[in-house]
Write an enzyme that holds these catalytic residues in place. Structure first.
Site, PDB file in Angstrom:
ATOM      1  N   GLY A  40      26.438  13.403  12.461  1.00 48.65           N
ATOM      2  CA  GLY A  40      27.413  14.361  12.976  1.00 48.65           C
ATOM      3  C   GLY A  40      26.776  15.352  13.932  1.00 48.65           C
ATOM      4  O   GLY A  40      25.717  15.918  13.622  1.00 48.65           O
ATOM      5  N   ALA A  41      27.400  15.565  15.075  1.00 49.88           N
ATOM      6  CA  ALA A  41      26.878  16.498  16.075  1.00 49.88           C
ATOM      7  C   ALA A  41      27.913  17.563  16.423  1.00 49.88           C
ATOM      8  O   ALA A  41      27.887  18.134  17.507  1.00 49.88           O
ATOM      9  CB  ALA A  41      26.451  15.742  17.336  1.00 49.88           C
ATOM     10  N   CYS A  69      36.004  21.282   4.922  1.00 52.63           N
ATOM     11  CA  CYS A  69      35.396  20.734   3.714  1.00 52.63           C
ATOM     12  C   CYS A  69      35.850  21.430   2.432  1.00 52.63           C
ATOM     13  O   CYS A  69      35.886  20.824   1.375  1.00 52.63           O
ATOM     14  CB  CYS A  69      33.875  20.774   3.822  1.00 52.63           C
ATOM     15  SG  CYS A  69      33.191  22.405   4.160  1.00 52.63           S
ATOM     16  N   GLN A  89      36.134  27.436  13.161  1.00 50.00           N
ATOM     17  CA  GLN A  89      37.221  26.613  12.628  1.00 50.00           C
ATOM     18  C   GLN A  89      38.576  27.267  12.867  1.00 50.00           C
ATOM     19  O   GLN A  89      39.542  26.606  13.284  1.00 50.00           O
ATOM     20  CB  GLN A  89      36.987  26.377  11.136  1.00 50.00           C
ATOM     21  CG  GLN A  89      35.780  25.507  10.846  1.00 50.00           C
ATOM     22  CD  GLN A  89      35.273  25.657   9.421  1.00 50.00           C
ATOM     23  OE1 GLN A  89      35.779  26.479   8.647  1.00 50.00           O
ATOM     24  NE2 GLN A  89      34.272  24.873   9.053  1.00 50.00           N
TER      25      GLN A  89
END
Length: 418
Positions: free
Chosen positions: A189-190, A50, A120
């Site tokens: 979103g999961a 993001c 991430q």
């Protein structure tokens, strides 16, 4: 071969540009394959979240590799390079380690110390390894960065309080509610972020129902099993617009090709609504916040909220920076020592190859000698070569880990074409 990193982050670009540059995770494999197809890049890792889109690469020529990376970013994002080039953050060699270790420690995050960045980075590395674009240099770099990030969170207080977007997003929702009851909440979103949001929501009894919408229902069901809370309901993405019209709060935490909450979908609703949009690209259509009773919190708002409370963590940030500096020194020393060892091994192998080649070339002459004489000649040749190699080998080992050692190792590679 040297390290280079090139990226666009919230520190140097606005949210709109970051949104345009975002590459969805299912396309990361194509990006790393494209990167290593270039002439001057031998290893590559890519991450796009993001608030950052970045490349880490191993390159043989800095400027040529930089050009190849910028060209690739323009290709995969569909954004003209002139729109983002001046906003890029570029690091080289030791600077790459310092920067990536800062990222892993949460020092480059909007929410300092947040945990999502470790996941991430780990996923980006796993994908690059699977695609065979992350070799020994990138694997060593990222693994040490992850280790440094874990040490920072263990030894400092940087991760106390608001420690993630998930936590900060739920705090924003609570602030908006004030003393009101929570009612129904919709989470889109999961994945890692959505999971964090759901778990933080369920801590509060005031939320009577938490609806999870996800592209893959099986993943949402797994999350429901993890939290084991009767307030959780699962729906498909096709039901989001209808459920967003009912929900008191909607939190969007998924990668979406286009907005899933629209002005049209909310235009017929009444009462107070809050949209917390953590998606990039945006998950809620521009203008929803202009509707009567609809509030909106996005990544820019989140950044401002976190900035307001950063003063409480100044000491922890200083401690984290100290640890990162120590870990970078340790990483660089380790890589230099490994580099010297590799050069010494290559040098010895080079000399052995020369001896073997010359002995083969002189086979017909050596065959005229009797056995003992031939052994003496062979031993003499090998002994002379070993004496020649001794001093360079000792100096390379003694200087390993120093700037002089780096220069000597590179000179040895050049002189002997290793």
């Amino acid at each position: 071969m040297a390290l280079i990193s090139v990226g666009l982050t919230h520190e140097g670009a606005d949210l709109e540009l970051l949104e345009r540059m975002t590459v969805l995770e299912h396309d990361w494999a194509k990006v790393v394959r494209t990167l290593v197809s270039h002439r001057h890049i031998s290893e590559a890792l890519f991450i796009s979240t993001c608030l950052r889109t970045e490349v880490v690469a191993v390159a043989d020529r800095f400027h040529d590799a930089l050009e190849e990376i910028v060209t690739t970013l323009a290709l995969v994002s569909g954004v003209e390079r002139t729109a983002f080039e001046e906003h890029l953050s570029v690091h080289f060699d030791r600077g790459v380690a310092t920067y990536l270790f800062d990222v892993a420690a949460g020092l480059k995050s909007v929410v300092p110390g947040e945990h999502e960045v470790l996941g991430q980075l780990r996923r980006a590395l796993e994908l690059a390894v699977d695609e065979r674009t992350a070799g020994p240099q990138i694997q060593a770099l990222v693994n040490h960065a992850l280790s440094a990030g874990r040490r920072v969170r263990h030894e400092t207080t940087i991760a106390r309080g608001t420690t993630s977007f998930a936590h900060a997003a739920v705090e924003a929702a609570l602030d908006h509610l004030g003393e009101e009851a929570g009612g129904e909440v919709l989470v889109v979103g999961a994945g890692q972020l959505g999971t964090g949001v759901v778990k933080n929501l369920l801590v509060h009894e005031r939320f009577t129902r938490v609806v999870i919408a996800n592209r893959t229902l099986a993943r949402a069901e797994t999350l429901r099993g993890e939290v084991a809370d009767s307030r959780v309901e699962i729906v498909s993405l096709e039901e989001v617009e209808a459920r967003a019209a009912r929900a008191r709060i909607t939190l969007i935490c998924a990668e979406l090709a286009e907005p899933i909450v629209t002005v049209k979908g909310l235009s017929t609703t009444s009462g107070e609504r809050l949209i917390v949009d953590l998606a990039v690209p945006r998950g809620a259509e521009r203008g929803v916040e202009l509707l009567p009773g609809v509030g909106r919190v996005d990544l820019q708002t989140m950044r401002e909220r976190v900035d307001a409370v950063l003063d409480d963590r100044r000491a922890a940030l200083d401690d984290a920076r100290r640890i990162v500096s120590e870990e970078v020194d340790r990483y660089v020393d380790d890589q230099r020592a490994r580099g010297a060892s590799a050069v010494v091994s290559s040098l010895r192998g080079h000399f052995d190859d020369i001896v073997a080649a010359e002995m083969d070339r002189r086979t017909s002459e050596l065959d005229r000698l009797d056995g003992p004489t031939r052994e003496v000649v062979t031993s003499l040749v090998r002994g002379v070569v070993a004496k020649i190699a001794h001093r360079p080998t000792v100096v390379l080992k003694e200087s390993a880990g120093s700037d002089q050692g780096v220069r000597l190792a590179e000179a040895t590679r050049q002189l002997f074409d290793l």
